[in-house]
Design a protein around this motif. Structure first.
Motif, PDB file in Angstrom:
ATOM      1  N   GLN A 182       0.821  -1.222   0.000  1.00 40.85           N
ATOM      2  CA  GLN A 182       0.000   0.000   0.000  1.00 40.85           C
ATOM      3  C   GLN A 182       0.850   1.265   0.000  1.00 40.85           C
ATOM      4  O   GLN A 182       1.934   1.290   0.593  1.00 40.85           O
ATOM      5  CB  GLN A 182      -0.820   0.057   1.279  1.00 40.85           C
ATOM      6  CG  GLN A 182      -2.062  -0.789   1.267  1.00 40.85           C
ATOM      7  CD  GLN A 182      -2.808  -0.609   2.572  1.00 40.85           C
ATOM      8  OE1 GLN A 182      -3.014   0.497   3.029  1.00 40.85           O
ATOM      9  NE2 GLN A 182      -3.179  -1.733   3.170  1.00 40.85           N
ATOM     10  N   ILE A 183       0.268   2.312  -0.600  1.00 38.12           N
ATOM     11  CA  ILE A 183       0.944   3.618  -0.634  1.00 38.12           C
ATOM     12  C   ILE A 183       0.030   4.622   0.063  1.00 38.12           C
ATOM     13  O   ILE A 183      -1.163   4.674  -0.244  1.00 38.12           O
ATOM     14  CB  ILE A 183       1.128   4.101  -2.098  1.00 38.12           C
ATOM     15  CG1 ILE A 183       1.759   3.030  -2.979  1.00 38.12           C
ATOM     16  CG2 ILE A 183       1.891   5.416  -2.172  1.00 38.12           C
ATOM     17  CD1 ILE A 183       3.202   2.787  -2.751  1.00 38.12           C
ATOM     18  N   GLU A 184       0.571   5.414   0.946  1.00 37.57           N
ATOM     19  CA  GLU A 184      -0.187   6.543   1.498  1.00 37.57           C
ATOM     20  C   GLU A 184      -0.157   7.656   0.437  1.00 37.57           C
ATOM     21  O   GLU A 184       0.890   7.881  -0.187  1.00 37.57           O
ATOM     22  CB  GLU A 184       0.462   7.059   2.791  1.00 37.57           C
ATOM     23  CG  GLU A 184       0.372   6.100   3.968  1.00 37.57           C
ATOM     24  CD  GLU A 184      -1.057   5.825   4.432  1.00 37.57           C
ATOM     25  OE1 GLU A 184      -1.923   6.704   4.232  1.00 37.57           O
ATOM     26  OE2 GLU A 184      -1.294   4.735   4.975  1.00 37.57           O
ATOM     27  N   PRO A 185      -1.290   8.354   0.228  1.00 38.46           N
ATOM     28  CA  PRO A 185      -1.324   9.376  -0.830  1.00 38.46           C
ATOM     29  C   PRO A 185      -0.172  10.376  -0.702  1.00 38.46           C
ATOM     30  O   PRO A 185       0.165  10.794   0.406  1.00 38.46           O
ATOM     31  CB  PRO A 185      -2.664  10.080  -0.576  1.00 38.46           C
ATOM     32  CG  PRO A 185      -3.476   9.109   0.202  1.00 38.46           C
ATOM     33  CD  PRO A 185      -2.528   8.245   0.978  1.00 38.46           C
ATOM     34  N   THR A 186       0.408  10.710  -1.850  1.00 39.91           N
ATOM     35  CA  THR A 186       1.571  11.610  -1.835  1.00 39.91           C
ATOM     36  C   THR A 186       1.146  13.052  -2.154  1.00 39.91           C
ATOM     37  O   THR A 186       0.174  13.273  -2.874  1.00 39.91           O
ATOM     38  CB  THR A 186       2.612  11.163  -2.877  1.00 39.91           C
ATOM     39  OG1 THR A 186       1.951  11.037  -4.142  1.00 39.91           O
ATOM     40  CG2 THR A 186       3.239   9.836  -2.509  1.00 39.91           C
ATOM     41  N   ALA A 187       1.892  14.006  -1.621  1.00 40.69           N
ATOM     42  CA  ALA A 187       1.636  15.430  -1.898  1.00 40.69           C
ATOM     43  C   ALA A 187       2.925  16.205  -1.665  1.00 40.69           C
ATOM     44  O   ALA A 187       3.774  15.786  -0.868  1.00 40.69           O
ATOM     45  CB  ALA A 187       0.536  15.954  -0.970  1.00 40.69           C
ATOM     46  N   PRO A 188       3.062  17.333  -2.377  1.00 40.93           N
ATOM     47  CA  PRO A 188       4.256  18.152  -2.142  1.00 40.93           C
ATOM     48  C   PRO A 188       4.239  18.746  -0.739  1.00 40.93           C
ATOM     49  O   PRO A 188       3.170  19.110  -0.246  1.00 40.93           O
ATOM     50  CB  PRO A 188       4.155  19.270  -3.187  1.00 40.93           C
ATOM     51  CG  PRO A 188       2.843  19.113  -3.869  1.00 40.93           C
ATOM     52  CD  PRO A 188       2.149  17.896  -3.365  1.00 40.93           C
ATOM     53  N   ALA A 189       5.390  18.825  -0.098  1.00 38.84           N
ATOM     54  CA  ALA A 189       5.474  19.391   1.260  1.00 38.84           C
ATOM     55  C   ALA A 189       6.727  20.259   1.360  1.00 38.84           C
ATOM     56  O   ALA A 189       7.599  20.186   0.493  1.00 38.84           O
ATOM     57  CB  ALA A 189       5.519  18.267   2.273  1.00 38.84           C
ATOM     58  N   LEU A 190       6.810  21.039   2.423  1.00 41.24           N
ATOM     59  CA  LEU A 190       7.860  22.066   2.545  1.00 41.24           C
ATOM     60  C   LEU A 190       7.889  22.855   1.232  1.00 41.24           C
ATOM     61  O   LEU A 190       8.891  22.879   0.518  1.00 41.24           O
ATOM     62  CB  LEU A 190       9.232  21.440   2.840  1.00 41.24           C
ATOM     63  CG  LEU A 190       9.320  20.632   4.147  1.00 41.24           C
ATOM     64  CD1 LEU A 190      10.720  20.082   4.358  1.00 41.24           C
ATOM     65  CD2 LEU A 190       8.920  21.470   5.357  1.00 41.24           C
ATOM     66  N   VAL A 191       6.751  23.455   0.949  1.00 42.09           N
ATOM     67  CA  VAL A 191       6.540  24.065  -0.368  1.00 42.09           C
ATOM     68  C   VAL A 191       5.825  25.412  -0.198  1.00 42.09           C
ATOM     69  O   VAL A 191       4.982  25.548   0.694  1.00 42.09           O
ATOM     70  CB  VAL A 191       5.704  23.081  -1.239  1.00 42.09           C
ATOM     71  CG1 VAL A 191       4.318  22.800  -0.673  1.00 42.09           C
ATOM     72  CG2 VAL A 191       5.586  23.537  -2.669  1.00 42.09           C
ATOM     73  N   PRO A 192       6.151  26.415  -1.002  1.00 43.88           N
ATOM     74  CA  PRO A 192       5.432  27.697  -0.910  1.00 43.88           C
ATOM     75  C   PRO A 192       3.971  27.548  -1.338  1.00 43.88           C
ATOM     76  O   PRO A 192       3.637  26.684  -2.149  1.00 43.88           O
ATOM     77  CB  PRO A 192       6.188  28.601  -1.891  1.00 43.88           C
ATOM     78  CG  PRO A 192       7.499  27.943  -2.116  1.00 43.88           C
ATOM     79  CD  PRO A 192       7.259  26.464  -1.958  1.00 43.88           C
ATOM     80  N   PHE A 193       3.130  28.425  -0.790  1.00 40.04           N
ATOM     81  CA  PHE A 193       1.723  28.463  -1.175  1.00 40.04           C
ATOM     82  C   PHE A 193       1.522  29.451  -2.316  1.00 40.04           C
ATOM     83  O   PHE A 193       2.196  30.484  -2.390  1.00 40.04           O
ATOM     84  CB  PHE A 193       0.851  28.940  -0.010  1.00 40.04           C
ATOM     85  CG  PHE A 193       0.655  27.911   1.064  1.00 40.04           C
ATOM     86  CD1 PHE A 193       0.084  26.674   0.777  1.00 40.04           C
ATOM     87  CD2 PHE A 193       1.008  28.185   2.375  1.00 40.04           C
ATOM     88  CE1 PHE A 193      -0.114  25.732   1.768  1.00 40.04           C
ATOM     89  CE2 PHE A 193       0.813  27.249   3.372  1.00 40.04           C
ATOM     90  CZ  PHE A 193       0.249  26.013   3.073  1.00 40.04           C
ATOM     91  N   THR A 194       0.524  29.152  -3.168  1.00 42.11           N
ATOM     92  CA  THR A 194       0.084  30.123  -4.161  1.00 42.11           C
ATOM     93  C   THR A 194      -1.212  30.759  -3.647  1.00 42.11           C
ATOM     94  O   THR A 194      -1.884  30.198  -2.776  1.00 42.11           O
ATOM     95  CB  THR A 194      -0.196  29.443  -5.515  1.00 42.11           C
ATOM     96  OG1 THR A 194      -1.086  28.340  -5.291  1.00 42.11           O
ATOM     97  CG2 THR A 194       1.073  28.916  -6.141  1.00 42.11           C
TER      98      THR A 194
END
Ligand SMILES: Cc1cc2nc3c(=O)[nH]c(=O)nc-3n(C[C@H](O)[C@H](O)[C@H](O)COP(=O)(O)OP(=O)(O)OC[C@H]3O[C@@H](n4cnc5c(N)ncnc54)[C@H](O)[C@@H]3O)c2cc1C
Length: 389
Positions: A182-194
Motif C-alpha cells: 500500500q501507498i499513502e497518498p503523496t503530496a508536495p510538502a515544505l513548499v510555498p503556497f500560491t
C-alpha cells in the motif's frame, strides 16, 4: 547474469548510507543510480551547504500516517552518530539555528564523504543505470539495458517526487504496487503556497517583506519568518505548515506572537498615536503600513471603539489566508506520504509480505520537518536496513 548480495536502487542519501553499512558487513553491494551523478539533492540542499542533521531530532519532527514507526531507526542511528562520521572526515560545520547543522563549505563535502565510505566498504556505485524491470523468484532479478543483476536483497531508495530534473521518479511507488504494497497518498510538502489573483493583488504592497510570526493549520504551529512574495506565501514558517495543510483550508498567521494585541491597543486607547506607528514598534515599518492600508486602519487609536480594537487585535493574532494551492513538486523540498509503514518492519525496513525487499528514506511514508530532519531519516533508515540486507 551478475550475482550480488544486495542491489540498492537510488544513489541518494539513504541508498548510499545503506550501501556503506551493508558493505562494511562484507556484503557484495551495487548501487544503481539512473542520473549522471549521485546525490543531486544533497548537492543543492541547505542552499548548497547541506543541513545534514538536527541536534534535536525526535519522532515528533516527522509526519506519517503511523507516527511511532520512525522511533526505532532514529534511536539506533542518532545525530551524534552522523556528527562523529562528519568529524572523522574533517568536515567543518556550524549550527545555524534551532539545532540545524550545516557544512561550512559546500554540500560536496558530504557527497565526497559518502563516496569515500562506499569505496572503503567495497560498495560499487553505478550511475546512468536505468532499471527496466524487477522480478522475484528465489532471488530478485534486476534487468538493465546492458546487464541483469541477481540479488538476495533489494533496497528501494528512490526518494520522493520533488524536483524531477534532479532525478526524482515514482519508481519506488510503482515497485511497491507491483509487489502488492500500500501507498499513502503523496503530496508536495515544505513548499510555498500560491494565492488567487485577487488575494495577491491585495497583498501586493506586502510583497518582499518578511515578518517573524507564527503560522498554524490543523493544530500545528511554527514560529519563524513568513515571507509574502509576488506569487504567494513562503519563508520557513510557511514551508513548515505546508506539510500539514489540506487544499481548501485556511492558514492562521499570528503577527504578534509575543504580545497580547488587545492589551497593547487598549494601553494606547486614549492617544493620538496612529495604529501604524504603534505596530511599527513590533513589525517592519513597511509591513505595518501596508497591513493597515490593507485593513483600512488609518485612524489614531483614540478614534476606535473598544469593540473595534478587539476586532483589530483579533486580526493581528488570527489573520486567516486561504491558499489557492502550492507551488507543487517542482518547488517542494519533500513529499509527504509514500510506501505505507504498515507494510514494513520498523526494525529492518523490510517489507513484511516480500522477504528481501526493503524501502528506506523519503520513499517511505515518513517526512521530516524543515531543519535537517529529512537527512537524519535518510541516514537512520539507511543504517537500519544496512544491518540486515
Ligand atoms: C531544494 C532542496 C533542499 C533540501 N535541503 C535539505 C536540507 O538542507 N536538509 C534536509 O534534511 N533535507 C533537505 N532536503 C530533503 C532531502 O534532500 C531529501 O529528503 C533526501 O535527499 C531524501 O533522501 P533519499 O535518499 O530518500 O532520496 P534522494 O536523496 O532524493 O535520492 C533518491 C535517488 O534515487 C534516484 N532515482 C530515482 N528514481 C530512480 C530510478 N528509477 N532508478 C535509479 N535511480 C533512481 C534519484 O536520482 C536520486 O539520486 C532538500 C530537498 C530539496 C529538494
Amino acid at each position: 547474469m551478475i550475482e550480488v548480495d544486495v542491489v540498492v536502487i537510488g544513489g541518494g542519501a539513504a541508498g548510499l548510507f545503506c550501501a556503506i553499512e551493508a558493505g562494511k558487513r562484507g556484503r557484495k553491494v551495487v548501487v544503481l543510480e539512473h542520473a549522471e551523478r549521485i546525490g543531486e539533492k544533497i548537492a543543492i540542499s541547505g542552499g548548497g551547504r547541506c543541513n545534514f542533521t538536527n541536534f534535536h531530532t525526535g519522532p515528533e519532527n516527522f509526519i506519517s500516517a503511523n507516527p511511532p514507526f520512525c522511533k526505532s531507526a532514529l534511536a539506533r542511528y542518532t545525530p551524534a552518530d552522523f556528527i562523529a562520521l562528519v568529524n572523522k572526515h574533517g568536515i567543518a560545520f556550524h549550527e545555524k539555528k534551532l539545532g540545524q547543522l550545516f557544512c561550512n563549505e559546500g554540500s560536496g563535502r558530504i557527497i565526497d564523504m559518502l563516496l569515500n565510505e562506499c569505496s572503503d566498504a567495497g560498495a560499487e556505485v553505478s550511475c546512468r543505470a536505468t532499471v527496466q524491470s524487477v522480478t522475484k523468484n528465489e532471488r530478485f532479478e534486476i534487468k538493465l539495458a546492458d546487464r541483469t543483476l541477481r540479488s538476495q536483497s533489494l533496497v528501494i531508495a528512490t526518494g520522493g517526487l520533488s524536483i524531477a530534473p534532479l532525478g526524482a521518479t515514482d519508481f519506488g511507488y510503482q515497485l511497491a504496487r507491483q509487489f502488492g504494497l500500500q501507498i499513502e497518498p503523496t503530496a508536495p510538502a515544505l513548499v510555498p503556497f500560491t494565492l488567487t489573483k485577487d488575494v495577491l493583488k491585495q497583498l501586493a504592497p506586502l510583497s518582499g517583506i518578511s515578518v517573524d510570526a507564527t503560522a498554524s493549520c490543523n493544530g500545528n504551529m511554527f514560529r519563524e519568518n513568513i515571507l509574502i512574495t509576488h506569487r504567494g506565501l513562503s519563508g520557513p514558517a510557511i514551508l513548515q505548515i505546508s506539510s500539514y495543510w489540506q487544499p481548501g483550508q485556511a492558514i492562521g498567521i499570528d503577527l504578534l506572537p509575543d504580545h497580547d494585541a488587545l492589551e497593547l491597543l487598549s494601553q494606547h486607547h486614549g492617544s493620538e498615536l496612529s495604529l501604524v506607528k504603534l505596530l511599527s514598534q513590533f513589525l517592519p515599518k513597511r509591513f505595518a503600513q501596508a497591513w493597515c492600508t490593507l485593513n483600512s486602519l488609518s485612524q489614531p487609536l483614540n478614534r476606535y471603539t473598544p469593540r473595534q480594537l478587539s476586532e483589530i487585535a483579533g486580526r493581528l493574532h488570527h489573520w486567516k489566508i486561504v491558499p489557492s494551492g502550492t507551488e507543487g513538486f517542482k518547488k517542494a523540498e519533500v513529499t509527504v506520504g509514500g510506501v505505507s509503514t504498515i507494510e514494513l518492519s520498523s526494525q529492518t525496513m523490510e517489507a513484511r509480505k516480500v522477504s528481501g525487499l526493503y524501502f528506506i528514506g523519503e520513499v517511505v511514508d515518513v517526512t521530516g520537518q524543515l531543519g535537517g530532519y529529512n537527512f537524519q531519516w535518510a541516514w537512520a533508515s539507511g543504517y537500519a536496513a544496512g544491518q540486515y540486507v
